[in-house]
Write an enzyme that holds these catalytic residues in place. Structure first.
Site, short mmCIF file in Angstrom:
data_model
loop_
_atom_site.label_atom_id
_atom_site.label_comp_id
_atom_site.label_asym_id
_atom_site.label_seq_id
_atom_site.Cartn_x
_atom_site.Cartn_y
_atom_site.Cartn_z
N THR A 45 0.82 -1.21 0.00
CA THR A 45 0.00 0.00 0.00
C THR A 45 0.86 1.27 0.00
O THR A 45 2.06 1.23 0.27
CB THR A 45 -0.92 0.03 1.24
OG1 THR A 45 -0.12 0.10 2.42
CG2 THR A 45 -1.80 -1.21 1.28
N ASP A 46 0.18 2.38 -0.28
CA ASP A 46 0.85 3.68 -0.21
C ASP A 46 0.58 4.30 1.16
O ASP A 46 0.04 3.65 2.05
CB ASP A 46 0.39 4.59 -1.36
CG ASP A 46 -1.11 4.85 -1.35
OD1 ASP A 46 -1.77 4.68 -0.30
OD2 ASP A 46 -1.63 5.24 -2.41
N ARG A 47 0.92 5.56 1.32
CA ARG A 47 0.77 6.22 2.62
C ARG A 47 -0.69 6.37 3.06
O ARG A 47 -0.98 6.62 4.22
CB ARG A 47 1.43 7.59 2.59
CG ARG A 47 2.94 7.45 2.54
CD ARG A 47 3.61 8.76 2.67
NE ARG A 47 3.38 9.28 4.02
CZ ARG A 47 3.84 10.42 4.47
NH1 ARG A 47 4.56 11.18 3.69
NH2 ARG A 47 3.59 10.83 5.69
N MET A 48 -1.62 6.19 2.13
CA MET A 48 -3.04 6.28 2.46
C MET A 48 -3.64 4.90 2.72
O MET A 48 -4.84 4.74 2.80
CB MET A 48 -3.80 6.99 1.34
CG MET A 48 -3.36 8.43 1.14
SD MET A 48 -4.25 9.27 -0.19
CE MET A 48 -3.70 8.37 -1.62
#
Length: 139
Positions: free
Chosen positions: A15-18
Site C-alpha cells: 500500500t501507499d501512505r493512504m
C-alpha cells in the site's frame, strides 16, 4: 473446469501512505491467482520451466473499480477463456470477501516459448499438459 478462487489479505507493504493498494500490485494478484489455478490443474510452473516450457506475459490489462486497502481480504476469480496450445488467455475478477463488491477486473494473454524464446506447441511438447489446459477452458 471452474477454478477455486485465490484468497488472501492485502499486506502493508503493498500500500501507499493512504493504505491504498498500489495499482501495480493488482497485476501481481493476477499472477498469484494464475499460478494457483495452474496448481489446481496439476501443472507446476517451476517444473514446466525445468522441462523448457516458459509462459511469458504477452499483454495484461486491469480496470480498477474500488480500491483495496491494507488488511482487506480479497478473492481473485480466474477463468481460462482461450487456449490453443501456443497461446492462452485468462480473465480475472478481484472481489472483496466481506461483501463480494468488485475491486478490479482484467485479463492477461500468454504464449509458450522454450529457453531460447522460440515459440513452442505444448500439444507437441507435452500432450498431458495440453490436455489439462484444454480441460480448463471456459467460454
Amino acid at each position: 473446469m471452474k477454478f477455486k478462487p485465490y484468497i488472501r489479505k492485502v499486506n502493508y507493504y503493498e500500500t501507499d501512505r493512504m493504505s491504498i493498494v498500489h495499482h501495480s500490485n493488482y497485476i501481481r494478484y493476477f499472477e498469484e491467482a494464475r499460478i494457483y489455478a495452474m496448481e489446481q490443474l496439476g501443472c507446476d510452473l517451476i517444473e514446466m520451466e525445468r522441462q523448457n516450457m516458459i509462459i511469458p506475459v504477452v499483454d495484461v490489462y486491469a480496470k480498477y473499480h474500488k480500491s483495496l486497502c491494507c488488511s482487506d481480504e480479497f478473492a481473485v476469480y480466474i477463468k481460462m477463456t482461450y487456449f490453443n496450445g501456443v497461446k492462452q488467455k485468462f480473465d480475472y475478477e478481484i472481489r472483496f470477501t466481506s461483501d463480494n463488491s468488485l475491486a478490479c477486473t482484467g485479463h492477461s494473454t500468454h504464449c509458450f516459448v522454450n529457453e531460447n524464446h522460440k515459440p513452442i506447441s505444448i500439444k507437441r511438447i507435452n500432450p498431458e499438459i495440453y490436455n489439462k489446459f484444454m480441460s480448463a477452458v471456459e467460454e
